[in-house]
Write a protein that holds these residues in place. Structure first.
Motif, PDB file in Angstrom:
ATOM      1  N   ILE A   1      20.859  13.543  81.264  1.00 48.40           N
ATOM      2  CA  ILE A   1      19.986  12.795  80.350  1.00 48.40           C
ATOM      3  C   ILE A   1      19.736  13.587  79.074  1.00 48.40           C
ATOM      4  CG2 ILE A   1      17.629  11.931  80.054  1.00 48.40           C
ATOM      5  CD1 ILE A   1      17.665  11.101  82.972  1.00 48.40           C
ATOM      6  N   LEU A   2      19.465  14.888  79.210  1.00 47.89           N
ATOM      7  CA  LEU A   2      19.223  15.711  78.017  1.00 47.89           C
ATOM      8  C   LEU A   2      20.477  15.797  77.157  1.00 47.89           C
ATOM      9  CD1 LEU A   2      17.122  17.385  76.543  1.00 47.89           C
ATOM     10  CD2 LEU A   2      17.881  19.394  77.832  1.00 47.89           C
ATOM     11  N   ALA A   3      21.637  15.942  77.787  1.00 48.71           N
ATOM     12  CA  ALA A   3      22.895  15.990  77.033  1.00 48.71           C
ATOM     13  C   ALA A   3      23.160  14.667  76.325  1.00 48.71           C
ATOM     14  CB  ALA A   3      24.049  16.326  77.980  1.00 48.71           C
ATOM     15  N   GLU A   4      22.831  13.550  76.986  1.00 46.14           N
ATOM     16  CA  GLU A   4      23.029  12.233  76.364  1.00 46.14           C
ATOM     17  C   GLU A   4      22.074  12.026  75.193  1.00 46.14           C
ATOM     18  OE1 GLU A   4      25.154   8.497  76.358  1.00 46.14           O
ATOM     19  OE2 GLU A   4      25.488  10.473  77.218  1.00 46.14           O
ATOM     20  N   ILE A   5      20.832  12.450  75.349  1.00 46.51           N
ATOM     21  CA  ILE A   5      19.868  12.349  74.242  1.00 46.51           C
ATOM     22  C   ILE A   5      20.346  13.173  73.050  1.00 46.51           C
ATOM     23  CG2 ILE A   5      17.524  12.953  73.517  1.00 46.51           C
ATOM     24  CD1 ILE A   5      16.603  12.265  76.351  1.00 46.51           C
ATOM     25  N   PHE A   6      20.796  14.388  73.324  1.00 42.74           N
ATOM     26  CA  PHE A   6      21.329  15.241  72.249  1.00 42.74           C
ATOM     27  C   PHE A   6      22.516  14.570  71.575  1.00 42.74           C
ATOM     28  CE2 PHE A   6      24.874  18.180  71.404  1.00 42.74           C
ATOM     29  CZ  PHE A   6      24.358  18.858  70.302  1.00 42.74           C
ATOM     30  N   ALA A   7      23.414  13.990  72.362  1.00 42.37           N
ATOM     31  CA  ALA A   7      24.603  13.358  71.801  1.00 42.37           C
ATOM     32  C   ALA A   7      24.239  12.162  70.927  1.00 42.37           C
ATOM     33  CB  ALA A   7      25.542  12.931  72.933  1.00 42.37           C
ATOM     34  N   ILE A   8      23.306  11.333  71.400  1.00 40.32           N
ATOM     35  CA  ILE A   8      22.923  10.133  70.637  1.00 40.32           C
ATOM     36  C   ILE A   8      22.213  10.509  69.346  1.00 40.32           C
ATOM     37  CG2 ILE A   8      21.412   8.109  70.675  1.00 40.32           C
ATOM     38  CD1 ILE A   8      22.022   7.866  73.671  1.00 40.32           C
ATOM     39  N   LEU A   9      21.246  11.429  69.438  1.00 38.45           N
ATOM     40  CA  LEU A   9      20.482  11.812  68.246  1.00 38.45           C
ATOM     41  C   LEU A   9      21.366  12.479  67.194  1.00 38.45           C
ATOM     42  CD1 LEU A   9      17.171  13.182  69.823  1.00 38.45           C
ATOM     43  CD2 LEU A   9      17.598  10.950  68.805  1.00 38.45           C
ATOM     44  N   LEU A  10      22.403  13.164  67.636  1.00 36.83           N
ATOM     45  CA  LEU A  10      23.306  13.824  66.695  1.00 36.83           C
ATOM     46  C   LEU A  10      24.370  12.868  66.177  1.00 36.83           C
ATOM     47  CD1 LEU A  10      24.139  16.592  65.429  1.00 36.83           C
ATOM     48  CD2 LEU A  10      25.675  16.870  67.382  1.00 36.83           C
ATOM     49  N   ALA A  11      24.909  12.043  67.059  1.00 36.70           N
ATOM     50  CA  ALA A  11      26.110  11.275  66.725  1.00 36.70           C
ATOM     51  C   ALA A  11      25.828  10.033  65.889  1.00 36.70           C
ATOM     52  CB  ALA A  11      26.829  10.874  68.010  1.00 36.70           C
ATOM     53  N   ILE A  12      24.811   9.273  66.250  1.00 38.73           N
ATOM     54  CA  ILE A  12      24.600   7.991  65.567  1.00 38.73           C
ATOM     55  C   ILE A  12      24.243   8.171  64.090  1.00 38.73           C
ATOM     56  CG2 ILE A  12      23.099   5.953  65.488  1.00 38.73           C
ATOM     57  CD1 ILE A  12      23.264   5.796  68.483  1.00 38.73           C
ATOM     58  N   PRO A  13      23.318   9.075  63.729  1.00 38.12           N
ATOM     59  CA  PRO A  13      23.089   9.278  62.284  1.00 38.12           C
ATOM     60  C   PRO A  13      24.341   9.748  61.545  1.00 38.12           C
ATOM     61  CG  PRO A  13      21.296  10.223  63.554  1.00 38.12           C
ATOM     62  CD  PRO A  13      22.358   9.852  64.532  1.00 38.12           C
ATOM     63  N   PHE A  14      25.089  10.676  62.151  1.00 37.64           N
ATOM     64  CA  PHE A  14      26.318  11.155  61.516  1.00 37.64           C
ATOM     65  C   PHE A  14      27.333  10.030  61.371  1.00 37.64           C
ATOM     66  CE2 PHE A  14      26.181  16.024  62.356  1.00 37.64           C
ATOM     67  CZ  PHE A  14      25.019  16.090  61.611  1.00 37.64           C
ATOM     68  N   GLY A  15      27.449   9.185  62.410  1.00 38.95           N
ATOM     69  CA  GLY A  15      28.386   8.072  62.340  1.00 38.95           C
ATOM     70  C   GLY A  15      28.001   7.069  61.268  1.00 38.95           C
ATOM     71  N   ILE A  16      26.708   6.788  61.130  1.00 37.30           N
ATOM     72  CA  ILE A  16      26.237   5.850  60.112  1.00 37.30           C
ATOM     73  C   ILE A  16      26.502   6.396  58.710  1.00 37.30           C
ATOM     74  CG2 ILE A  16      24.180   4.784  59.125  1.00 37.30           C
ATOM     75  CD1 ILE A  16      23.061   4.572  61.965  1.00 37.30           C
ATOM     76  N   ILE A  17      26.175   7.668  58.501  1.00 33.74           N
ATOM     77  CA  ILE A  17      26.395   8.286  57.182  1.00 33.74           C
ATOM     78  C   ILE A  17      27.882   8.307  56.842  1.00 33.74           C
ATOM     79  CG2 ILE A  17      26.180  10.422  55.867  1.00 33.74           C
ATOM     80  CD1 ILE A  17      23.630  11.000  57.499  1.00 33.74           C
ATOM     81  N   ALA A  18      28.708   8.647  57.818  1.00 33.48           N
ATOM     82  CA  ALA A  18      30.159   8.679  57.579  1.00 33.48           C
ATOM     83  C   ALA A  18      30.690   7.298  57.236  1.00 33.48           C
ATOM     84  CB  ALA A  18      30.872   9.243  58.807  1.00 33.48           C
ATOM     85  N   ALA A  19      30.159   6.251  57.897  1.00 32.03           N
ATOM     86  CA  ALA A  19      30.600   4.888  57.604  1.00 32.03           C
ATOM     87  C   ALA A  19      30.159   4.460  56.210  1.00 32.03           C
ATOM     88  CB  ALA A  19      30.048   3.934  58.658  1.00 32.03           C
ATOM     89  N   LYS A  20      28.932   4.838  55.850  1.00 35.57           N
ATOM     90  CA  LYS A  20      28.415   4.488  54.528  1.00 35.57           C
ATOM     91  C   LYS A  20      29.237   5.139  53.417  1.00 35.57           C
ATOM     92  CE  LYS A  20      24.870   3.227  53.066  1.00 35.57           C
ATOM     93  NZ  LYS A  20      24.618   2.021  52.224  1.00 35.57           N
ATOM     94  N   ARG A  21      29.725   6.338  53.690  1.00 38.43           N
ATOM     95  CA  ARG A  21      30.469   7.098  52.670  1.00 38.43           C
ATOM     96  C   ARG A  21      31.937   7.244  53.086  1.00 38.43           C
ATOM     97  NH1 ARG A  21      26.286  11.768  50.532  1.00 38.43           N
ATOM     98  NH2 ARG A  21      24.456  10.409  50.378  1.00 38.43           N
ATOM     99  N   LYS A  22      32.495   6.164  53.511  1.00 37.23           N
ATOM    100  CA  LYS A  22      33.877   6.152  53.974  1.00 37.23           C
ATOM    101  C   LYS A  22      34.826   6.743  52.916  1.00 37.23           C
ATOM    102  CE  LYS A  22      37.605   2.918  55.129  1.00 37.23           C
ATOM    103  NZ  LYS A  22      37.976   1.488  55.213  1.00 37.23           N
ATOM    104  N   GLY A  23      35.655   7.699  53.361  1.00 40.66           N
ATOM    105  CA  GLY A  23      36.649   8.311  52.488  1.00 40.66           C
ATOM    106  C   GLY A  23      36.124   9.444  51.635  1.00 40.66           C
ATOM    107  N   SER A  24      34.820   9.701  51.655  1.00 42.83           N
ATOM    108  CA  SER A  24      34.242  10.767  50.843  1.00 42.83           C
ATOM    109  C   SER A  24      34.375  12.118  51.550  1.00 42.83           C
ATOM    110  CB  SER A  24      32.772  10.482  50.558  1.00 42.83           C
ATOM    111  OG  SER A  24      32.015  10.549  51.761  1.00 42.83           O
ATOM    112  N   ALA A  25      33.960  13.168  50.837  1.00 41.88           N
ATOM    113  CA  ALA A  25      34.001  14.510  51.425  1.00 41.88           C
ATOM    114  C   ALA A  25      33.057  14.605  52.622  1.00 41.88           C
ATOM    115  CB  ALA A  25      33.634  15.551  50.361  1.00 41.88           C
TER     116      ALA A  25
END
Length: 314
Positions: free
Chosen positions: A103-127
């Protein structure tokens, strides 16, 4: 909904049957048996045969299988002669560390991954996108045991900030409980975080390119509202799917990390049982993990209808 749940539960039966057959026969066909481990190398053949008869190992293998299945259907997963207790009791004794770690590993993964995934999608192709995806590729590539050893070296040895091994139950206090689980949770959850981040990015990019998003943006909707309320919500189904799969994977695959950090979870129980040829514990533990994985996937399927009203479970 009730019919759907019933169909899913019925579809589980052949899966559990196949798993039970494969696990049972692989274990019993592997060289060595509990009798030779219990008595050691100096035991005579007569002594080995006597113990095998007591354990029922002298019966034909198909008889042993049907006897085990009959007991399982009655809620009896067997008895561990090495730990001198029922298998179900052994599993429950080792369940808390594994569940807490997963559960702790999943919480860490979600809190880290979803914001990063959203930002990466918003800035597709950028640095920024390329940097995040580069880190996600690194996270997928680095094995959890290697990352665990690196974390031990850095945070446990060099800076001496966190314990490098052992486990404290929740009854000892939440803070102390988390101190012992932070490093193994990061080691276990990093690969899952990378998978979730990549799925979040891909799913959101796909939604961003749909016409209804362009129409909503043309109406002057704020970008944050567009992203969270419209794009992210419509991208949730594949994200929820991969989150559910990673949680099942964390529960089933925590053995290596538990061994590195000396956590007495189910993974370590299985590894110790393999060394002792404790057939009952191995079979019961794997069957229990399989049922847990199936249950998690069933819950994820039921969540689809709540997340997206277009999905109808019949």
């Amino acid at each position: 909904m009730a019919n759907y749940i019933l169909k899913r539960l019925l579809s589980v039966i052949p899966v559990l049957f196949i798993v039970s057959v494969v696990v049972f026969f692989i274990i019993h066909l592997t060289p060595g048996d509990p009798a030779s481990v219990m008595l050691g190398d100096q035991a005579t053949e007569e002594q080995l045969d006597e113990v095998r008869e007591q354990l029922g190992l002298n019966q034909p293998i198909y008889i042993q299988y049907f006897s085990w299945i009959a007991n399982v259907l009655q809620g009896n997963l067997g008895f561990s002669y090495f730990m001198n207790e029922p298998v179900l009791s052994s599993i429950f004794e080792h369940l808390e560390p594994t569940i807490s770690l997963a559960i702790l590993a999943e919480i860490f993964a979600i809190l880290l991954a979803i914001p990063f995934g959203i930002i990466a999608a918003k800035r597709k192709g950028s640095a920024v996108d390329q940097t995040f995806m580069g880190f996600s590729l690194l996270g997928i590539s680095v094995p959890s045991f290697l990352l665990g050893l690196i974390l031990i070296l850095v945070f446990g040895v060099y800076f001496a900030l966190l314990p490098v091994a052992g486990y404290m139950p929740l009854s000892a206090g939440l803070v102390e409980h988390l101190r012992y689980l932070i490093l193994p949770a990061i080691a276990l959850g990093t690969m899952q975080a990378a998978l979730i981040a990549r799925m979040t990015r891909a799913s959101m990019i796909e939604i961003y390119e749909l016409n209804f998003v362009k129409a909503i943006r043309a109406k002057g909707t704020k970008e944050i509202v567009l992203t969270v309320k419209h794009v992210f919500r419509n991208a949730l189904i594949p994200i929820i799917t991969v989150v559910g799969q990673t949680l099942g994977t964390l529960i089933a695959g925590a053995a290596v990390v538990e061994t590195v950090f000396n956590i007495p979870g189910i993974g370590q129980l299985i590894l110790n049982s393999v060394e002792r040829r404790d057939y009952s514990v191995i079979q019961g533990s794997i069957l229990f993990i399989t049922c847990s994985y199936i249950f998690i996937n069933l819950v994820i399927d039921l969540l689809y209808g709540l997340i997206d009203p277009r999905v109808r479970l019949k």
